[in-house]
Design a protein around this motif. Structure first.
Motif, PDB file in Angstrom:
ATOM      1  N   GLU A 175      40.640  42.771  38.797  1.00 53.63           N
ATOM      2  CA  GLU A 175      39.428  42.516  39.559  1.00 53.63           C
ATOM      3  C   GLU A 175      38.379  43.576  39.240  1.00 53.63           C
ATOM      4  O   GLU A 175      38.707  44.718  38.946  1.00 53.63           O
ATOM      5  CB  GLU A 175      39.715  42.544  41.063  1.00 53.63           C
ATOM      6  CG  GLU A 175      40.546  41.375  41.545  1.00 53.63           C
ATOM      7  CD  GLU A 175      40.592  41.334  43.055  1.00 53.63           C
ATOM      8  OE1 GLU A 175      39.509  41.251  43.677  1.00 53.63           O
ATOM      9  OE2 GLU A 175      41.699  41.410  43.601  1.00 53.63           O
ATOM     10  N   ILE A 176      37.119  43.178  39.321  1.00 56.46           N
ATOM     11  CA  ILE A 176      36.007  44.104  39.175  1.00 56.46           C
ATOM     12  C   ILE A 176      35.300  44.148  40.525  1.00 56.46           C
ATOM     13  O   ILE A 176      34.885  43.113  41.046  1.00 56.46           O
ATOM     14  CB  ILE A 176      35.068  43.674  38.043  1.00 56.46           C
ATOM     15  CG1 ILE A 176      35.856  43.615  36.727  1.00 56.46           C
ATOM     16  CG2 ILE A 176      33.886  44.621  37.934  1.00 56.46           C
ATOM     17  CD1 ILE A 176      35.118  43.000  35.577  1.00 56.46           C
ATOM     18  N   LEU A 177      35.204  45.340  41.091  1.00 56.21           N
ATOM     19  CA  LEU A 177      34.743  45.493  42.469  1.00 56.21           C
ATOM     20  C   LEU A 177      33.510  46.377  42.551  1.00 56.21           C
ATOM     21  O   LEU A 177      33.338  47.295  41.756  1.00 56.21           O
ATOM     22  CB  LEU A 177      35.853  46.127  43.311  1.00 56.21           C
ATOM     23  CG  LEU A 177      37.221  45.457  43.255  1.00 56.21           C
ATOM     24  CD1 LEU A 177      38.266  46.345  43.894  1.00 56.21           C
ATOM     25  CD2 LEU A 177      37.168  44.103  43.919  1.00 56.21           C
ATOM     26  N   ASN A 178      32.672  46.100  43.560  1.00 54.50           N
ATOM     27  CA  ASN A 178      31.556  46.973  43.874  1.00 54.50           C
ATOM     28  C   ASN A 178      31.950  47.791  45.094  1.00 54.50           C
ATOM     29  O   ASN A 178      32.411  47.245  46.097  1.00 54.50           O
ATOM     30  CB  ASN A 178      30.282  46.168  44.170  1.00 54.50           C
ATOM     31  CG  ASN A 178      29.128  47.075  44.515  1.00 54.50           C
ATOM     32  OD1 ASN A 178      28.987  47.517  45.644  1.00 54.50           O
ATOM     33  ND2 ASN A 178      28.300  47.357  43.517  1.00 54.50           N
ATOM     34  N   ASN A 179      31.767  49.100  44.991  1.00 54.22           N
ATOM     35  CA  ASN A 179      32.089  50.011  46.087  1.00 54.22           C
ATOM     36  C   ASN A 179      30.804  50.566  46.684  1.00 54.22           C
ATOM     37  O   ASN A 179      30.009  51.174  45.977  1.00 54.22           O
ATOM     38  CB  ASN A 179      32.950  51.170  45.562  1.00 54.22           C
ATOM     39  CG  ASN A 179      34.212  50.660  44.906  1.00 54.22           C
ATOM     40  OD1 ASN A 179      35.031  50.013  45.540  1.00 54.22           O
ATOM     41  ND2 ASN A 179      34.346  50.921  43.622  1.00 54.22           N
ATOM     42  N   ASN A 180      30.603  50.318  47.965  1.00 60.60           N
ATOM     43  CA  ASN A 180      29.493  50.879  48.743  1.00 60.60           C
ATOM     44  C   ASN A 180      28.121  50.338  48.378  1.00 60.60           C
ATOM     45  O   ASN A 180      27.117  50.944  48.740  1.00 60.60           O
ATOM     46  CB  ASN A 180      29.490  52.413  48.665  1.00 60.60           C
ATOM     47  CG  ASN A 180      30.771  53.001  49.180  1.00 60.60           C
ATOM     48  OD1 ASN A 180      31.267  52.591  50.227  1.00 60.60           O
ATOM     49  ND2 ASN A 180      31.340  53.934  48.435  1.00 60.60           N
ATOM     50  N   GLY A 181      28.062  49.219  47.685  1.00 64.97           N
ATOM     51  CA  GLY A 181      26.786  48.577  47.401  1.00 64.97           C
ATOM     52  C   GLY A 181      26.521  47.451  48.387  1.00 64.97           C
ATOM     53  O   GLY A 181      27.352  47.136  49.239  1.00 64.97           O
ATOM     54  N   THR A 182      25.369  46.839  48.259  1.00 65.71           N
ATOM     55  CA  THR A 182      24.970  45.732  49.119  1.00 65.71           C
ATOM     56  C   THR A 182      24.815  44.478  48.282  1.00 65.71           C
ATOM     57  O   THR A 182      24.190  44.514  47.217  1.00 65.71           O
ATOM     58  CB  THR A 182      23.616  46.049  49.798  1.00 65.71           C
ATOM     59  OG1 THR A 182      23.739  47.278  50.507  1.00 65.71           O
ATOM     60  CG2 THR A 182      23.196  44.938  50.737  1.00 65.71           C
TER      61      THR A 182
ATOM     62  N   TRP B 188      35.440  42.255  31.065  1.00 64.76           N
ATOM     63  CA  TRP B 188      36.296  41.155  31.520  1.00 64.76           C
ATOM     64  C   TRP B 188      37.413  41.749  32.356  1.00 64.76           C
ATOM     65  O   TRP B 188      38.023  42.750  31.974  1.00 64.76           O
ATOM     66  CB  TRP B 188      36.847  40.440  30.289  1.00 64.76           C
ATOM     67  CG  TRP B 188      37.876  39.389  30.525  1.00 64.76           C
ATOM     68  CD1 TRP B 188      37.771  38.285  31.325  1.00 64.76           C
ATOM     69  CD2 TRP B 188      39.160  39.306  29.912  1.00 64.76           C
ATOM     70  NE1 TRP B 188      38.916  37.523  31.243  1.00 64.76           N
ATOM     71  CE2 TRP B 188      39.784  38.141  30.369  1.00 64.76           C
ATOM     72  CE3 TRP B 188      39.840  40.115  29.007  1.00 64.76           C
ATOM     73  CZ2 TRP B 188      41.055  37.749  29.980  1.00 64.76           C
ATOM     74  CZ3 TRP B 188      41.103  39.727  28.607  1.00 64.76           C
ATOM     75  CH2 TRP B 188      41.698  38.555  29.088  1.00 64.76           C
ATOM     76  N   GLY B 189      37.688  41.122  33.502  1.00 64.06           N
ATOM     77  CA  GLY B 189      38.708  41.636  34.408  1.00 64.06           C
ATOM     78  C   GLY B 189      40.119  41.524  33.865  1.00 64.06           C
ATOM     79  O   GLY B 189      40.948  42.394  34.077  1.00 64.06           O
ATOM     80  N   GLY B 190      40.422  40.452  33.153  1.00 61.49           N
ATOM     81  CA  GLY B 190      41.766  40.241  32.614  1.00 61.49           C
ATOM     82  C   GLY B 190      42.187  38.796  32.761  1.00 61.49           C
ATOM     83  O   GLY B 190      41.554  37.999  33.457  1.00 61.49           O
ATOM     84  N   ASP B 191      43.282  38.451  32.107  1.00 67.98           N
ATOM     85  CA  ASP B 191      43.758  37.076  32.043  1.00 67.98           C
ATOM     86  C   ASP B 191      44.533  36.695  33.301  1.00 67.98           C
ATOM     87  O   ASP B 191      45.559  37.302  33.611  1.00 67.98           O
ATOM     88  CB  ASP B 191      44.648  36.907  30.804  1.00 67.98           C
ATOM     89  CG  ASP B 191      44.894  35.467  30.441  1.00 67.98           C
ATOM     90  OD1 ASP B 191      44.055  34.609  30.791  1.00 67.98           O
ATOM     91  OD2 ASP B 191      45.914  35.186  29.786  1.00 67.98           O
ATOM     92  N   ILE B 192      44.032  35.714  34.016  1.00 69.93           N
ATOM     93  CA  ILE B 192      44.711  35.165  35.193  1.00 69.93           C
ATOM     94  C   ILE B 192      45.276  33.804  34.767  1.00 69.93           C
ATOM     95  O   ILE B 192      44.520  32.909  34.404  1.00 69.93           O
ATOM     96  CB  ILE B 192      43.738  34.995  36.380  1.00 69.93           C
ATOM     97  CG1 ILE B 192      43.004  36.299  36.689  1.00 69.93           C
ATOM     98  CG2 ILE B 192      44.460  34.433  37.596  1.00 69.93           C
ATOM     99  CD1 ILE B 192      43.865  37.418  37.206  1.00 69.93           C
ATOM    100  N   THR B 193      46.587  33.665  34.790  1.00 69.55           N
ATOM    101  CA  THR B 193      47.206  32.469  34.219  1.00 69.55           C
ATOM    102  C   THR B 193      47.734  31.480  35.244  1.00 69.55           C
ATOM    103  O   THR B 193      48.281  30.448  34.875  1.00 69.55           O
ATOM    104  CB  THR B 193      48.370  32.875  33.291  1.00 69.55           C
ATOM    105  OG1 THR B 193      49.334  33.616  34.053  1.00 69.55           O
ATOM    106  CG2 THR B 193      47.873  33.725  32.140  1.00 69.55           C
TER     107      THR B 193
END
Length: 163
Positions: free
Chosen positions: A112-119, A47-52
């Motif tokens: 945020e959870i990010l993808n680096n260098n993927g498609t 889970w990325g975290g709580d966005i309020t």
């Protein structure tokens, strides 16, 4: 206009593995990632975290690649998604986005959870109404959003959003 502070319940169901099934990530749960203290590359769910705020988005990672590496005996994996408004509900209408990637590496940066260098392989968008408001401790007390059913043997998935 949807509401203030949507909280997610995301987890695996019906794998038959006690350490994976019915463990939820999201606000108010004892878990932010499964297994505990794993980074994005080594987690099964994160889970990325709580966005309020009013415009924020909450993110969850389901790492099918890591599940396949560690649990090769699993074929069908089911992810359950649910949610509830913590602070206040207005229209309750949310957008659900599911993005799949090939290659690259997953990282968590802030919330945020990010993808680096993927498609990006596929990006699906759905609308859903979350009618319930007020923190709830159990997934049985919140609005069901839907399931992701993934077959590791076929490397294919199905998304089922319930209305």
């Amino acid at each position: 206009g949807a509401g203030l502070d949507l909280d997610t319940f995301t987890g695996l169901v019906s794998t038959g593995i006690e350490t994976l099934d019915n463990k939820w990530v999201g606000y108010g749960h004892s878990l932010t990632e499964i297994p505990m203290n794993a980074n994005a590359q080594n987690s099964y769910i994160m889970w990325g975290g709580d966005i309020t705020d009013l415009t924020g988005k909450e993110t969850c990672l389901v790492n099918f690649k890591k599940l396949k590496e560690d649990y090769s005996v699993l074929d069908n994996i089911t992810v359950r998604m649910a949610g509830v408004w913590y602070s206040s509900k207005a229209s309750g209408n949310i957008d659900v986005e599911i993005t799949t990637y090939q290659g690259g590496s997953m990282t968590k940066s802030g919330k945020e959870i990010l993808n680096n260098n993927g498609t990006i392989v596929q990006q699906l968008n759905f609308s859903k109404n979350i009618a319930l408001q007020g923190w709830k401790p159990s997934i049985d007390q919140v609005n069901h959003i839907g399931y992701i059913n993934y077959s590791q043997n076929l490397s294919a998935g199905e998304v089922v959003i319930t209305y």
